[in-house]
Design a protein around this motif. Structure first.
Motif, PDB file in Angstrom:
ATOM      1  N   LEU A  36       0.842  -1.207   0.000  1.00 16.18           N
ATOM      2  CA  LEU A  36       0.000   0.000   0.000  1.00 16.18           C
ATOM      3  C   LEU A  36       0.872   1.249   0.000  1.00 16.18           C
ATOM      4  N   GLU A  37       1.890   1.270   0.842  1.00 14.91           N
ATOM      5  CA  GLU A  37       2.782   2.430   0.921  1.00 14.91           C
ATOM      6  C   GLU A  37       3.588   2.586  -0.364  1.00 14.91           C
ATOM      7  N   ALA A  38       3.994   1.480  -0.960  1.00 20.87           N
ATOM      8  CA  ALA A  38       4.713   1.555  -2.239  1.00 20.87           C
ATOM      9  C   ALA A  38       3.810   2.154  -3.322  1.00 20.87           C
ATOM     10  N   GLY A  39       2.528   1.802  -3.283  1.00 20.04           N
ATOM     11  CA  GLY A  39       1.574   2.394  -4.221  1.00 20.04           C
ATOM     12  C   GLY A  39       1.432   3.890  -4.018  1.00 20.04           C
ATOM     13  N   LYS A  40       1.386   4.328  -2.751  1.00 19.54           N
ATOM     14  CA  LYS A  40       1.321   5.769  -2.468  1.00 19.54           C
ATOM     15  C   LYS A  40       2.576   6.468  -2.977  1.00 19.54           C
ATOM     16  N   ALA A  41       3.733   5.827  -2.782  1.00 20.57           N
ATOM     17  CA  ALA A  41       4.995   6.408  -3.248  1.00 20.57           C
ATOM     18  C   ALA A  41       4.972   6.575  -4.764  1.00 20.57           C
ATOM     19  N   GLU A  65       9.405   3.922   3.915  1.00 18.08           N
ATOM     20  CA  GLU A  65       8.542   3.180   4.833  1.00 18.08           C
ATOM     21  C   GLU A  65       8.170   1.822   4.248  1.00 18.08           C
ATOM     22  N   ALA A  66       7.820   1.792   2.964  1.00 18.87           N
ATOM     23  CA  ALA A  66       7.454   0.531   2.312  1.00 18.87           C
ATOM     24  C   ALA A  66       8.619  -0.459   2.366  1.00 18.87           C
ATOM     25  N   TRP A  67       9.814   0.009   2.071  1.00 19.46           N
ATOM     26  CA  TRP A  67      10.991  -0.861   2.115  1.00 19.46           C
ATOM     27  C   TRP A  67      11.199  -1.390   3.533  1.00 19.46           C
ATOM     28  N   GLY A  68      11.089  -0.497   4.523  1.00 16.17           N
ATOM     29  CA  GLY A  68      11.278  -0.912   5.907  1.00 16.17           C
ATOM     30  C   GLY A  68      10.233  -1.912   6.365  1.00 16.17           C
ATOM     31  N   TRP A 120       8.530  -3.961   4.372  1.00 14.46           N
ATOM     32  CA  TRP A 120       8.773  -5.195   3.624  1.00 14.46           C
ATOM     33  C   TRP A 120       9.884  -6.005   4.283  1.00 14.46           C
ATOM     34  N   ARG A 121      10.874  -5.293   4.827  1.00 14.96           N
ATOM     35  CA  ARG A 121      11.992  -5.958   5.501  1.00 14.96           C
ATOM     36  C   ARG A 121      11.723  -6.175   6.991  1.00 14.96           C
ATOM     37  N   ALA A 122      10.517  -5.810   7.449  1.00 15.32           N
ATOM     38  CA  ALA A 122      10.052  -5.994   8.834  1.00 15.32           C
ATOM     39  C   ALA A 122      10.939  -5.285   9.851  1.00 15.32           C
ATOM     40  N   HIS A 123      11.321  -4.046   9.538  1.00 13.51           N
ATOM     41  CA  HIS A 123      12.099  -3.249  10.483  1.00 13.51           C
ATOM     42  C   HIS A 123      11.154  -2.570  11.477  1.00 13.51           C
ATOM     43  N   ALA A 124      11.564  -2.543  12.729  1.00 13.45           N
ATOM     44  CA  ALA A 124      10.729  -1.940  13.781  1.00 13.45           C
ATOM     45  C   ALA A 124      10.495  -0.455  13.529  1.00 13.45           C
ATOM     46  N   GLY A 182       5.063   4.061  10.204  1.00 14.85           N
ATOM     47  CA  GLY A 182       3.754   3.827   9.597  1.00 14.85           C
ATOM     48  C   GLY A 182       2.614   4.019  10.565  1.00 14.85           C
ATOM     49  N   CYS A 183       2.789   3.541  11.789  1.00 13.45           N
ATOM     50  CA  CYS A 183       1.733   3.667  12.795  1.00 13.45           C
ATOM     51  C   CYS A 183       1.468   5.138  13.119  1.00 13.45           C
ATOM     52  N   ILE A 184       2.531   5.895  13.331  1.00 20.51           N
ATOM     53  CA  ILE A 184       2.377   7.318  13.664  1.00 20.51           C
ATOM     54  C   ILE A 184       1.778   8.083  12.492  1.00 20.51           C
ATOM     55  N   SER A 185       2.296   7.843  11.287  1.00 26.02           N
ATOM     56  CA  SER A 185       1.788   8.608  10.142  1.00 26.02           C
ATOM     57  C   SER A 185       0.336   8.257   9.827  1.00 26.02           C
ATOM     58  N   ALA A 186      -0.042   6.987   9.943  1.00 24.12           N
ATOM     59  CA  ALA A 186      -1.447   6.627   9.705  1.00 24.12           C
ATOM     60  C   ALA A 186      -2.349   7.195  10.789  1.00 24.12           C
ATOM     61  N   ALA A 187      -1.870   7.208  12.031  1.00 22.56           N
ATOM     62  CA  ALA A 187      -2.671   7.757  13.134  1.00 22.56           C
ATOM     63  C   ALA A 187      -2.899   9.257  12.956  1.00 22.56           C
TER      64      ALA A 187
END
Length: 157
Positions: free
Chosen positions: A23-28, A95-98, A100-104, A110-115
């Motif tokens: 989803l984030e990659a699509g936004k990018a 964010e999408a890359w992070g 996808w690679r499951a970085h904390a 993502g949580c902060i920006s979506a909130a």
């Protein structure tokens, strides 16, 4: 041995993270395409589109604040808008890359920006109630929930 298994950083083990990453990659991609479109087309087509919207809304593009708005659309402001869109696209791509690679850090970002969008989503429902506004709110709540759950799992493990 009982209890929860240790946290697995493999993004494919967490389909929610992978889905949000896409989803984030699509936004990018959308932001990069919009930035490129602004740079290629320049201010004239943008003025035409805004002029058409003003006329459809019953406004007068020749007088008042609408005239001032159209006057602000210059090559410099188009470059600035394209730069802002490109920066937004870069943030979403990182964010999408992070995710996808499951970085904390990507889950936090993502949580902060979506909130941050949730109050705007609620405002949109009040001003423009309909399925699209509700769907956008539902998607953002789901993103916040999935990423907050991921952060919590990382904290507990």
């Amino acid at each position: 041995m009982t209890g929860t298994p240790p946290y697995n950083p493999d993004p494919h083990a967490h389909p929610g993270l992978a889905a949000i990453a896409l989803l984030e990659a699509g936004k990018a991609l959308a932001a990069f395409l919009a930035a490129a479109g602004l740079e290629v087309s320049g201010p004239a087509p943008l003025r035409t589109v805004i002029n058409t919207v003003i006329l459809r809304l019953g406004g007068d593009p020749e007088h008042g604040s609408f005239s001032s708005l159209l006057g602000q659309i210059t090559p410099d402001t188009v470059h600035l808008a394209a730069t802002v869109l490109a920066a937004y696209g870069l943030l979403r791509a990182v964010e999408a890359w992070g995710l996808w690679r499951a970085h904390a850090w990507a889950s936090w970002l993502g949580c902060i920006s979506a909130a941050l969008y949730l109050p705007l989503d609620l405002y949109a429902i009040v001003k423009h109630p309909g399925w699209a506004s509700w769907l956008l709110l539902a998607v953002n709540v789901l993103v916040v929930w999935v990423l907050a759950r991921d952060i919590r799992k990382r904290h507990l493990d």
